[in-house]
Design a protein around this motif. Structure first.
Motif, PDB file in Angstrom:
ATOM      1  N   GLY A   9       0.825  -1.211   0.000  1.00 52.86           N
ATOM      2  CA  GLY A   9       0.000   0.000   0.000  1.00 52.86           C
ATOM      3  C   GLY A   9       0.854   1.253   0.000  1.00 52.86           C
ATOM      4  N   ILE A  10       0.315   2.319   0.556  1.00 49.22           N
ATOM      5  CA  ILE A  10       1.005   3.622   0.556  1.00 49.22           C
ATOM      6  C   ILE A  10       2.403   3.479   1.162  1.00 49.22           C
ATOM      7  N   MET A  11       2.513   2.749   2.256  1.00 46.35           N
ATOM      8  CA  MET A  11       3.811   2.592   2.926  1.00 46.35           C
ATOM      9  C   MET A  11       4.601   1.415   2.347  1.00 46.35           C
ATOM     10  N   GLY A  12       3.923   0.274   2.197  1.00 42.96           N
ATOM     11  CA  GLY A  12       4.615  -0.959   1.817  1.00 42.96           C
ATOM     12  C   GLY A  12       5.225  -0.911   0.423  1.00 42.96           C
ATOM     13  N   ALA A  30      -0.236 -10.620  -3.009  1.00 36.68           N
ATOM     14  CA  ALA A  30      -1.221  -9.590  -2.683  1.00 36.68           C
ATOM     15  C   ALA A  30      -2.608 -10.178  -2.894  1.00 36.68           C
ATOM     16  N   ARG A  31      -3.577  -9.772  -2.042  1.00 34.09           N
ATOM     17  CA  ARG A  31      -4.921 -10.352  -2.201  1.00 34.09           C
ATOM     18  C   ARG A  31      -5.573  -9.859  -3.488  1.00 34.09           C
ATOM     19  N   GLN A  32      -5.115  -8.705  -3.974  1.00 31.90           N
ATOM     20  CA  GLN A  32      -5.528  -8.239  -5.316  1.00 31.90           C
ATOM     21  C   GLN A  32      -4.268  -8.277  -6.175  1.00 31.90           C
ATOM     22  N   PRO A  33      -4.055  -9.376  -6.921  1.00 31.71           N
ATOM     23  CA  PRO A  33      -2.784  -9.563  -7.621  1.00 31.71           C
ATOM     24  C   PRO A  33      -2.354  -8.378  -8.469  1.00 31.71           C
ATOM     25  N   GLN A  34      -3.316  -7.645  -9.052  1.00 26.84           N
ATOM     26  CA  GLN A  34      -2.935  -6.513  -9.924  1.00 26.84           C
ATOM     27  C   GLN A  34      -2.161  -5.439  -9.160  1.00 26.84           C
ATOM     28  N   LYS A  35      -2.345  -5.396  -7.824  1.00 29.40           N
ATOM     29  CA  LYS A  35      -1.641  -4.386  -7.017  1.00 29.40           C
ATOM     30  C   LYS A  35      -0.148  -4.696  -6.887  1.00 29.40           C
ATOM     31  N   ALA A  36       0.243  -5.933  -7.290  1.00 21.35           N
ATOM     32  CA  ALA A  36       1.659  -6.310  -7.179  1.00 21.35           C
ATOM     33  C   ALA A  36       2.379  -6.202  -8.520  1.00 21.35           C
ATOM     34  N   ASN A  63       3.160  -5.394   5.824  1.00 15.36           N
ATOM     35  CA  ASN A  63       2.778  -4.009   6.103  1.00 15.36           C
ATOM     36  C   ASN A  63       1.322  -3.836   5.711  1.00 15.36           C
ATOM     37  N   VAL A  64       0.440  -4.447   6.516  1.00 12.91           N
ATOM     38  CA  VAL A  64      -0.994  -4.422   6.243  1.00 12.91           C
ATOM     39  C   VAL A  64      -1.686  -3.500   7.251  1.00 12.91           C
ATOM     40  N   SER A  65      -3.015  -3.555   7.328  1.00 12.92           N
ATOM     41  CA  SER A  65      -3.721  -2.487   8.035  1.00 12.92           C
ATOM     42  C   SER A  65      -3.779  -2.678   9.550  1.00 12.92           C
ATOM     43  N   ASP A  66      -4.356  -3.810   9.980  1.00 10.14           N
ATOM     44  CA  ASP A  66      -4.766  -3.897  11.388  1.00 10.14           C
ATOM     45  C   ASP A  66      -4.436  -5.278  11.976  1.00 10.14           C
ATOM     46  N   GLY A  68      -6.358  -7.718  12.937  1.00  8.34           N
ATOM     47  CA  GLY A  68      -7.108  -8.814  12.322  1.00  8.34           C
ATOM     48  C   GLY A  68      -6.511  -9.236  10.984  1.00  8.34           C
ATOM     49  N   ASP A  69      -5.937  -8.291  10.257  1.00  8.85           N
ATOM     50  CA  ASP A  69      -5.322  -8.616   8.957  1.00  8.85           C
ATOM     51  C   ASP A  69      -4.057  -9.449   9.161  1.00  8.85           C
ATOM     52  N   VAL A  70      -3.277  -9.079  10.162  1.00 10.03           N
ATOM     53  CA  VAL A  70      -2.054  -9.854  10.443  1.00 10.03           C
ATOM     54  C   VAL A  70      -2.442 -11.258  10.915  1.00 10.03           C
ATOM     55  N   SER A  94       3.451  -3.314  10.124  1.00  2.43           N
ATOM     56  CA  SER A  94       2.110  -2.763  10.358  1.00  2.43           C
ATOM     57  C   SER A  94       2.024  -2.221  11.783  1.00  2.43           C
ATOM     58  N   THR A  95       1.060  -1.303  11.985  1.00  2.00           N
ATOM     59  CA  THR A  95       0.762  -0.854  13.350  1.00  2.00           C
ATOM     60  C   THR A  95      -0.402  -1.691  13.856  1.00  2.00           C
ATOM     61  N   ILE A  96      -0.120  -2.568  14.818  1.00  2.58           N
ATOM     62  CA  ILE A  96      -1.178  -3.418  15.385  1.00  2.58           C
ATOM     63  C   ILE A  96      -0.999  -3.445  16.907  1.00  2.58           C
ATOM     64  N   PRO A 229      -4.517  11.042   0.891  1.00  2.00           N
ATOM     65  CA  PRO A 229      -3.680  10.381   1.914  1.00  2.00           C
ATOM     66  C   PRO A 229      -2.322  10.008   1.315  1.00  2.00           C
ATOM     67  N   GLY A 230      -1.140  10.100   1.995  1.00  6.28           N
ATOM     68  CA  GLY A 230      -0.975  10.365   3.380  1.00  6.28           C
ATOM     69  C   GLY A 230      -1.285   9.166   4.307  1.00  6.28           C
ATOM     70  N   PHE A 231      -1.830   9.546   5.348  1.00  6.23           N
ATOM     71  CA  PHE A 231      -2.216   8.613   6.400  1.00  6.23           C
ATOM     72  C   PHE A 231      -3.735   8.664   6.502  1.00  6.23           C
ATOM     73  N   LYS A 232      -4.367   7.547   6.115  1.00  5.50           N
ATOM     74  CA  LYS A 232      -5.826   7.523   6.049  1.00  5.50           C
ATOM     75  C   LYS A 232      -6.429   7.682   7.446  1.00  5.50           C
ATOM     76  N   ALA A 233      -7.509   8.482   7.522  1.00  6.20           N
ATOM     77  CA  ALA A 233      -8.166   8.728   8.812  1.00  6.20           C
ATOM     78  C   ALA A 233      -8.614   7.427   9.469  1.00  6.20           C
ATOM     79  N   GLN A 237      -7.755   6.295  13.227  1.00  9.52           N
ATOM     80  CA  GLN A 237      -8.791   5.873  14.181  1.00  9.52           C
ATOM     81  C   GLN A 237      -8.429   4.506  14.780  1.00  9.52           C
ATOM     82  N   LYS A 238      -7.960   3.603  13.894  1.00  8.10           N
ATOM     83  CA  LYS A 238      -7.553   2.269  14.344  1.00  8.10           C
ATOM     84  C   LYS A 238      -6.429   2.368  15.382  1.00  8.10           C
ATOM     85  N   ASP A 239      -5.472   3.255  15.145  1.00  8.27           N
ATOM     86  CA  ASP A 239      -4.332   3.391  16.072  1.00  8.27           C
ATOM     87  C   ASP A 239      -4.786   3.874  17.441  1.00  8.27           C
TER      88      ASP A 239
HETATM   89  P1  NAP Z   1      -2.785   1.172   2.810  1.00  5.12           P
HETATM   90  O1  NAP Z   1      -2.305   2.114   1.772  1.00  5.12           O
HETATM   91  O2  NAP Z   1      -4.257   1.025   3.029  1.00  5.12           O
HETATM   92  O3  NAP Z   1      -2.137  -0.271   2.492  1.00  5.12           O
HETATM   93  C1  NAP Z   1      -2.437  -1.426   3.202  1.00  5.12           C
HETATM   94  C2  NAP Z   1      -2.038  -2.602   2.355  1.00  5.12           C
HETATM   95  O4  NAP Z   1      -2.241  -3.809   3.097  1.00  5.12           O
HETATM   96  C3  NAP Z   1      -2.858  -2.725   1.070  1.00  5.12           C
HETATM   97  O5  NAP Z   1      -1.995  -3.132   0.037  1.00  5.12           O
HETATM   98  C4  NAP Z   1      -3.869  -3.815   1.414  1.00  5.12           C
HETATM   99  O6  NAP Z   1      -4.306  -4.568   0.307  1.00  5.12           O
HETATM  100  C5  NAP Z   1      -3.014  -4.704   2.309  1.00  5.12           C
HETATM  101  N1  NAP Z   1      -3.846  -5.509   3.226  1.00  5.12           N
HETATM  102  C6  NAP Z   1      -4.624  -5.056   4.230  1.00  5.12           C
HETATM  103  N2  NAP Z   1      -5.228  -6.086   4.840  1.00  5.12           N
HETATM  104  C7  NAP Z   1      -4.827  -7.199   4.209  1.00  5.12           C
HETATM  105  C8  NAP Z   1      -5.103  -8.579   4.371  1.00  5.12           C
HETATM  106  N3  NAP Z   1      -5.936  -9.018   5.330  1.00  5.12           N
HETATM  107  N4  NAP Z   1      -4.505  -9.457   3.531  1.00  5.12           N
HETATM  108  C9  NAP Z   1      -3.675  -9.025   2.554  1.00  5.12           C
HETATM  109  N5  NAP Z   1      -3.368  -7.744   2.353  1.00  5.12           N
HETATM  110  C10 NAP Z   1      -3.941  -6.837   3.174  1.00  5.12           C
HETATM  111  O7  NAP Z   1      -2.169   1.529   4.250  1.00  5.12           O
HETATM  112  P2  NAP Z   1      -0.750   2.188   4.615  1.00  5.12           P
HETATM  113  O8  NAP Z   1      -0.942   3.648   4.800  1.00  5.12           O
HETATM  114  O9  NAP Z   1       0.296   1.655   3.700  1.00  5.12           O
HETATM  115  O10 NAP Z   1      -0.553   1.571   6.095  1.00  5.12           O
HETATM  116  C11 NAP Z   1      -0.072   0.250   6.316  1.00  5.12           C
HETATM  117  C12 NAP Z   1       0.253   0.126   7.816  1.00  5.12           C
HETATM  118  O11 NAP Z   1       1.266   1.106   8.150  1.00  5.12           O
HETATM  119  C13 NAP Z   1      -0.936   0.403   8.746  1.00  5.12           C
HETATM  120  O12 NAP Z   1      -0.876  -0.433   9.872  1.00  5.12           O
HETATM  121  C14 NAP Z   1      -0.725   1.866   9.133  1.00  5.12           C
HETATM  122  O13 NAP Z   1      -1.345   2.178  10.366  1.00  5.12           O
HETATM  123  C15 NAP Z   1       0.787   1.943   9.197  1.00  5.12           C
HETATM  124  N6  NAP Z   1       1.373   3.288   8.993  1.00  5.12           N
HETATM  125  C16 NAP Z   1       0.947   4.114   7.989  1.00  5.12           C
HETATM  126  C17 NAP Z   1       1.545   5.363   7.834  1.00  5.12           C
HETATM  127  C18 NAP Z   1       1.105   6.328   6.748  1.00  5.12           C
HETATM  128  O14 NAP Z   1       1.499   7.526   6.820  1.00  5.12           O
HETATM  129  N7  NAP Z   1       0.383   5.907   5.724  1.00  5.12           N
HETATM  130  C19 NAP Z   1       2.580   5.760   8.677  1.00  5.12           C
HETATM  131  C20 NAP Z   1       3.012   4.897   9.659  1.00  5.12           C
HETATM  132  C21 NAP Z   1       2.405   3.655   9.814  1.00  5.12           C
HETATM  133  P3  NAP Z   1      -5.520  -4.024  -0.636  1.00  5.12           P
HETATM  134  O15 NAP Z   1      -4.851  -3.086  -1.589  1.00  5.12           O
HETATM  135  O16 NAP Z   1      -6.033  -5.268  -1.255  1.00  5.12           O
HETATM  136  O17 NAP Z   1      -6.512  -3.332   0.257  1.00  5.12           O
END
Ligand code: NAP
Length: 296
Positions: A9-12, A30-36, A63-66, A68-70, A94-96, A229-233, A237-239
């Motif tokens: 995602g944005i960070m990974g 990736a769960r959505q292969p096109q994203k890779a 580097n996933v969301s929450d 439950g995802d990990v 990830s931040t969990i 984003p940036g950092f999604k709201a 909220q999750k953090d």
């Molecule tokens: P993001 O852009 O939403 O990316 C999350 C990625 O994880 C997406 O590629 C998503 O896949 C994948 N994912 C989520 N759940 C999954 C699952 N169950 N199985 C497989 N893949 C999964 O978020 P992000 O901003 O990169 O943030 C990632 C982590 O870093 C979060 O924990 C966030 O709190 C932390 N963080 C973010 C920032 C920031 O500024 N953005 C800064 C510090 C820390 P899909 O594309 O299929 O949804």
């Protein structure tokens, strides 16, 4: 080194690119292969499942969301546990929650693997420029093994303590960050309400004790009204949910963090969950009955 990466995602995405450019052999799922695809185009190899990925690498980065995802990636069908070989190191960026982290570490230990919690700070810019702050919880010997790799994505790398302590550190970080974000929004609104140019106010504050990177970056976003984003709201909220849950587990009152959590609830409730969390100023403007700017 053979490295796996899940969570582009944005960070990974930029972090995985840095690891590839540093000369590692990268494998992705990736769960959505096109994203890779962008990674495959640069020479990364596709794996059919998290289990297949775990089976072919020495280090697997997440580097996933929450939480439950990990959990789903580790314990789910064709998950990491199903493929893990002895001595696999999982680095979770990830931040969990720390409690989920410790549970995942115990599960991985049943396969003779090692868990590292390595949440980051520094935002998208830090990820793009490989200058992230990385807060690490790990056995010391494992930290020594992976610190050259962490240096390929980050600049300030701190081994805080055992597994889980990286996530506790990140929760502390989010208390400071969210309180600062709310304070910046209020300050800019006060300036506006008083008929003083908020942009000039920000400029003045940047020179004094109120200076912060948040005021630089998020203050600028609030002024421009560009909340890409940036950092999604919803992640912010999750953090704060993690902060609340951790405080509850410890029987601690953290009133400021609770208030910040309420702000994030309002932001997501207002339909702005996918916007950058600096859109908080929009909620504050609505609360005060101020006319919306076009950008809001
Ligand atoms: P993001 O852009 O939403 O990316 C999350 C990625 O994880 C997406 O590629 C998503 O896949 C994948 N994912 C989520 N759940 C999954 C699952 N169950 N199985 C497989 N893949 C999964 O978020 P992000 O901003 O990169 O943030 C990632 C982590 O870093 C979060 O924990 C966030 O709190 C932390 N963080 C973010 C920032 C920031 O500024 N953005 C800064 C510090 C820390 P899909 O594309 O299929 O949804």
């Amino acid at each position: 080194m053979n490295i796996g990466f899940i969570g582009l995602g944005i960070m990974g995405a930029p972090m995985a690119e840095h690891l590839l450019k540093a000369g590692n052999t990268l494998h992705v799922w990736a769960r959505q292969p096109q994203k890779a695809e962008f990674m495959l185009n640069q020479g990364a190899t596709w794996a059919q499942s998290p289990a297949a990925l775990a089976a072919r690498v020495e280090v697997l980065c997440l580097n996933v969301s929450d939480s439950g995802d990990v959990e789903a990636l580790v314990q789910g069908e064709n998950g990491i546990l199903a493929g893990a070989k002895p001595n696999l190191i999982v680095i979770d960026f990830s931040t969990i929650s720390a409690s989920t982290t410790r549970r995942m570490a115990e599960l991985l230990a049943t396969k003779a693997g090692h868990w590292v919690d390595a949440p980051v700070s520094g935002g998208q810019k830090g990820a793009l420029t490989a200058s992230l702050t990385v807060m690490v919880g790990a056995e010391l010997a494992i930290f020594a093994q992976i610190s050259p790799l962490l240096a390929q994505v980050g600049k300030t790398i701190t081994h805080v303590g055992d597994v889980g302590s990286g996530q506790i550190t990140k929760a502390c970080n989010q208390i400071v960050v969210s309180g600062t974000l709310a304070a910046i929004a209020e300050a800019l609104l006060l300036a506006e309400g008083a008929g003083v140019d908020p942009a000039r106010v920000r400029e003045a504050l940047l020179g004094g004790s109120a200076h912060s990177r948040m005021l630089e970056i998020h203050g600028a976003r609030m002024l421009s009204g560009d909340f890409t984003p940036g950092f999604k709201a919803r992640l912010h909220q999750k953090d704060l949910g993690i902060v609340r849950q951790t405080a509850e587990e410890l029987g601690l009152a953290l009133p400021g963090a609770s208030l910040a959590g309420q702000w994030m609830n309002a932001l997501v409730g207002a339909g702005l969950g996918e916007a950058d969390s600096s859109a908080l100023i929009t909620v504050l403007r609505r609360l005060n009955g101020l006319a919306h700017r076009a950008a809001d």
